[in-house]
Design a protein around this motif. Structure first.
Motif, PDB file in Angstrom:
ATOM      1  N   VAL A   1     -50.106  57.587 -91.580  1.00 41.32           N
ATOM      2  CA  VAL A   1     -50.051  58.790 -92.404  1.00 41.32           C
ATOM      3  C   VAL A   1     -48.702  58.890 -93.101  1.00 41.32           C
ATOM      4  CG1 VAL A   1     -49.234  60.292 -90.518  1.00 41.32           C
ATOM      5  CG2 VAL A   1     -50.488  61.301 -92.426  1.00 41.32           C
ATOM      6  N   MET A   2     -48.739  59.428 -94.316  1.00 49.79           N
ATOM      7  CA  MET A   2     -47.523  59.809 -95.023  1.00 49.79           C
ATOM      8  C   MET A   2     -47.525  61.326 -95.105  1.00 49.79           C
ATOM      9  SD  MET A   2     -46.315  59.293 -98.963  1.00 49.79           S
ATOM     10  CE  MET A   2     -45.166  57.914 -98.847  1.00 49.79           C
ATOM     11  N   VAL A   3     -46.514  61.955 -94.503  1.00 49.00           N
ATOM     12  CA  VAL A   3     -46.367  63.401 -94.548  1.00 49.00           C
ATOM     13  C   VAL A   3     -45.356  63.712 -95.649  1.00 49.00           C
ATOM     14  CG1 VAL A   3     -45.639  65.454 -93.294  1.00 49.00           C
ATOM     15  CG2 VAL A   3     -46.875  63.623 -92.096  1.00 49.00           C
ATOM     16  N   GLY A   4     -45.810  64.435 -96.671  1.00 51.50           N
ATOM     17  CA  GLY A   4     -44.957  64.775 -97.801  1.00 51.50           C
ATOM     18  C   GLY A   4     -44.451  66.200 -97.715  1.00 51.50           C
ATOM     19  N   LEU A   5     -43.147  66.365 -97.524  1.00 55.14           N
ATOM     20  CA  LEU A   5     -42.540  67.699 -97.518  1.00 55.14           C
ATOM     21  C   LEU A   5     -42.319  68.125 -98.963  1.00 55.14           C
ATOM     22  CD1 LEU A   5     -39.902  67.284 -94.666  1.00 55.14           C
ATOM     23  CD2 LEU A   5     -42.103  68.468 -94.560  1.00 55.14           C
ATOM     24  N   GLU A   6     -42.949  69.222 -99.354  1.00 52.70           N
ATOM     25  CA  GLU A   6     -42.877  69.678-100.738  1.00 52.70           C
ATOM     26  C   GLU A   6     -41.997  70.920-100.846  1.00 52.70           C
ATOM     27  OE1 GLU A   6     -46.924  69.853-102.177  1.00 52.70           O
ATOM     28  OE2 GLU A   6     -47.010  67.661-102.227  1.00 52.70           O
ATOM     29  N   VAL A   7     -40.923  70.802-101.655  1.00 54.32           N
ATOM     30  CA  VAL A   7     -39.935  71.865-101.849  1.00 54.32           C
ATOM     31  C   VAL A   7     -39.564  71.877-103.329  1.00 54.32           C
ATOM     32  CG1 VAL A   7     -37.635  72.700-101.189  1.00 54.32           C
ATOM     33  CG2 VAL A   7     -39.017  71.417 -99.526  1.00 54.32           C
ATOM     34  N   ASP A   8     -39.435  73.087-103.932  1.00 56.06           N
ATOM     35  CA  ASP A   8     -39.121  73.133-105.364  1.00 56.06           C
ATOM     36  C   ASP A   8     -37.654  72.749-105.620  1.00 56.06           C
ATOM     37  OD1 ASP A   8     -37.329  75.534-105.953  1.00 56.06           O
ATOM     38  OD2 ASP A   8     -38.967  76.568-104.947  1.00 56.06           O
ATOM     39  N   ASN A   9     -37.384  72.304-106.850  1.00 55.56           N
ATOM     40  CA  ASN A   9     -36.086  71.731-107.215  1.00 55.56           C
ATOM     41  C   ASN A   9     -34.908  72.671-106.991  1.00 55.56           C
ATOM     42  OD1 ASN A   9     -37.445  69.425-107.919  1.00 55.56           O
ATOM     43  ND2 ASN A   9     -37.229  69.685-110.119  1.00 55.56           N
ATOM     44  N   GLU A  10     -35.047  73.951-107.308  1.00 53.28           N
ATOM     45  CA  GLU A  10     -33.920  74.881-107.146  1.00 53.28           C
ATOM     46  C   GLU A  10     -33.587  75.105-105.681  1.00 53.28           C
ATOM     47  OE1 GLU A  10     -31.808  75.754-109.636  1.00 53.28           O
ATOM     48  OE2 GLU A  10     -33.091  74.350-110.701  1.00 53.28           O
ATOM     49  N   GLU A  11     -34.598  75.136-104.829  1.00 56.02           N
ATOM     50  CA  GLU A  11     -34.372  75.245-103.386  1.00 56.02           C
ATOM     51  C   GLU A  11     -33.656  73.993-102.882  1.00 56.02           C
ATOM     52  OE1 GLU A  11     -34.418  76.485 -99.347  1.00 56.02           O
ATOM     53  OE2 GLU A  11     -34.634  77.628-101.197  1.00 56.02           O
ATOM     54  N   LEU A  12     -34.064  72.818-103.384  1.00 58.31           N
ATOM     55  CA  LEU A  12     -33.398  71.567-103.002  1.00 58.31           C
ATOM     56  C   LEU A  12     -31.923  71.600-103.377  1.00 58.31           C
ATOM     57  CD1 LEU A  12     -36.105  69.014-104.194  1.00 58.31           C
ATOM     58  CD2 LEU A  12     -35.581  69.631-101.819  1.00 58.31           C
ATOM     59  N   LEU A  13     -31.643  72.030-104.602  1.00 59.06           N
ATOM     60  CA  LEU A  13     -30.261  72.111-105.082  1.00 59.06           C
ATOM     61  C   LEU A  13     -29.435  73.007-104.160  1.00 59.06           C
ATOM     62  CD1 LEU A  13     -28.075  71.550-107.221  1.00 59.06           C
ATOM     63  CD2 LEU A  13     -28.961  73.517-108.486  1.00 59.06           C
ATOM     64  N   ALA A  14     -29.958  74.188-103.839  1.00 60.22           N
ATOM     65  CA  ALA A  14     -29.239  75.121-102.970  1.00 60.22           C
ATOM     66  C   ALA A  14     -29.001  74.512-101.588  1.00 60.22           C
ATOM     67  CB  ALA A  14     -30.020  76.428-102.855  1.00 60.22           C
ATOM     68  N   ARG A  15     -30.013  73.866-101.030  1.00 57.31           N
ATOM     69  CA  ARG A  15     -29.872  73.258 -99.702  1.00 57.31           C
ATOM     70  C   ARG A  15     -28.813  72.164 -99.706  1.00 57.31           C
ATOM     71  NH1 ARG A  15     -35.969  72.168 -97.308  1.00 57.31           N
ATOM     72  NH2 ARG A  15     -36.668  74.324 -97.231  1.00 57.31           N
ATOM     73  N   LEU A  16     -28.847  71.307-100.730  1.00 58.18           N
ATOM     74  CA  LEU A  16     -27.907  70.182-100.767  1.00 58.18           C
ATOM     75  C   LEU A  16     -26.474  70.658-100.985  1.00 58.18           C
ATOM     76  CD1 LEU A  16     -30.113  67.635-102.687  1.00 58.18           C
ATOM     77  CD2 LEU A  16     -29.355  67.461-100.317  1.00 58.18           C
ATOM     78  N   LEU A  17     -26.285  71.633-101.849  1.00 59.95           N
ATOM     79  CA  LEU A  17     -24.940  72.170-102.049  1.00 59.95           C
ATOM     80  C   LEU A  17     -24.432  72.806-100.754  1.00 59.95           C
ATOM     81  CD1 LEU A  17     -25.220  73.677-105.636  1.00 59.95           C
ATOM     82  CD2 LEU A  17     -23.809  71.720-104.926  1.00 59.95           C
ATOM     83  N   ASN A  18     -25.301  73.493-100.037  1.00 56.43           N
ATOM     84  CA  ASN A  18     -24.923  74.080 -98.757  1.00 56.43           C
ATOM     85  C   ASN A  18     -24.594  72.991 -97.737  1.00 56.43           C
ATOM     86  OD1 ASN A  18     -24.557  76.433 -97.093  1.00 56.43           O
ATOM     87  ND2 ASN A  18     -26.424  75.805 -96.025  1.00 56.43           N
ATOM     88  N   ARG A  19     -25.420  71.956 -97.685  1.00 55.25           N
ATOM     89  CA  ARG A  19     -25.168  70.842 -96.767  1.00 55.25           C
ATOM     90  C   ARG A  19     -23.854  70.153 -97.114  1.00 55.25           C
ATOM     91  NH1 ARG A  19     -29.590  66.080 -96.315  1.00 55.25           N
ATOM     92  NH2 ARG A  19     -28.540  65.240 -98.138  1.00 55.25           N
ATOM     93  N   GLY A  20     -23.546  70.075 -98.402  1.00 55.35           N
ATOM     94  CA  GLY A  20     -22.317  69.425 -98.851  1.00 55.35           C
ATOM     95  C   GLY A  20     -21.054  70.084 -98.336  1.00 55.35           C
ATOM     96  N   LYS A  21     -21.139  71.351 -97.961  1.00 58.10           N
ATOM     97  CA  LYS A  21     -19.977  72.069 -97.430  1.00 58.10           C
ATOM     98  C   LYS A  21     -19.555  71.541 -96.066  1.00 58.10           C
ATOM     99  CE  LYS A  21     -21.214  76.311 -99.860  1.00 58.10           C
ATOM    100  NZ  LYS A  21     -21.756  77.671 -99.705  1.00 58.10           N
ATOM    101  N   THR A  22     -20.500  70.941 -95.339  1.00 61.89           N
ATOM    102  CA  THR A  22     -20.191  70.472 -93.987  1.00 61.89           C
ATOM    103  C   THR A  22     -20.443  68.982 -93.772  1.00 61.89           C
ATOM    104  OG1 THR A  22     -22.418  71.083 -93.250  1.00 61.89           O
ATOM    105  CG2 THR A  22     -20.672  72.719 -92.944  1.00 61.89           C
ATOM    106  N   SER A  23     -21.235  68.338 -94.654  1.00 62.32           N
ATOM    107  CA  SER A  23     -21.627  66.942 -94.415  1.00 62.32           C
ATOM    108  C   SER A  23     -20.528  65.941 -94.730  1.00 62.32           C
ATOM    109  CB  SER A  23     -22.864  66.591 -95.242  1.00 62.32           C
ATOM    110  OG  SER A  23     -22.525  66.490 -96.626  1.00 62.32           O
TER     111      SER A  23
END
Length: 188
Positions: A110-132
């Motif tokens: 099986v391939m499980v595809g996590l679907e998230v809209d682009n603006e949510e992705l941007l916000a998550r990655l910028l937030n992750r960038g603060k600590t990653s």
């Protein structure tokens, strides 16, 4: 043996959910991102080549990634199965993975595809960038390029597995536990 692909754009929650899947199903985690970052940390030739490409938001060549995957499969022949995280990213890679697994008498279930809209992705990655500490998570322009690269080159992989009736879409927003429940239902 259970072999599954956890699929989704950067920031979709693959890392978070893969930990839960690994614990539940006792799978070996094959994250090409982690493999590449390890090579970068070690300062290997492959790692430096990968770093140059990754810093530009580009993908690492298929033959390099396939070789790394094959090595991990060989090292873990007695595993209960594998979770592929961040791979395959192109149809060519999907075909190569299917052929590689077939050479071991295995396949993707099986391939499980996590679907998230682009603006949510941007916000998550910028937030992750603060600590990653990852520079590719701290630059909005680079993040948008990574998302575009995913949408252009990677989304057709979902169609590849959809044609094999192996693709299941899962909403990648909401509570982590609810997303995980949807994933376990998709795995069956």
């Amino acid at each position: 043996m259970l072999n599954l692909i956890l699929f989704g754009p950067p920031g979709a929650g693959k890392g978070t959910q893969s930990e839960k899947i690994i614990a539940q199903y006792k799978l070996i985690h094959l994250s090409t991102g982690d493999l590449l970052r390890s090579q970068i940390q070690q300062g290997t030739e492959l790692g430096m080549k990968a770093k140059t490409l990754m810093d530009q938001g580009l993908l690492v060549p298929d033959e390099v990634v396939i070789g790394m995957i094959d090595s991990k499969l060989q090292e873990n022949r007695q595993a209960a199965g594998f979770i592929f995280d961040g791979f395959p990213r192109t149809v060519k890679q999907a075909e190569a993975l299917d052929a590689l697994l077939a050479s071991y008498g295995e396949s993707i279930q099986v391939m499980v595809g996590l679907e998230v809209d682009n603006e949510e992705l941007l916000a998550r990655l910028l937030n992750r960038g603060k600590t990653s500490g990852r520079p590719d998570d701290q630059n909005e322009e680079l993040i948008r390029k990574r998302i575009q690269e995913y949408n252009t080159k990677t989304t057709p992989v979902a169609d590849f597995y959809r044609s094999q009736e192996k693709y299941v879409a899962v909403k990648g927003t909401g509570e982590i536990s609810e997303i995980f429940q949807s994933i376990t239902e998709a795995i069956g």
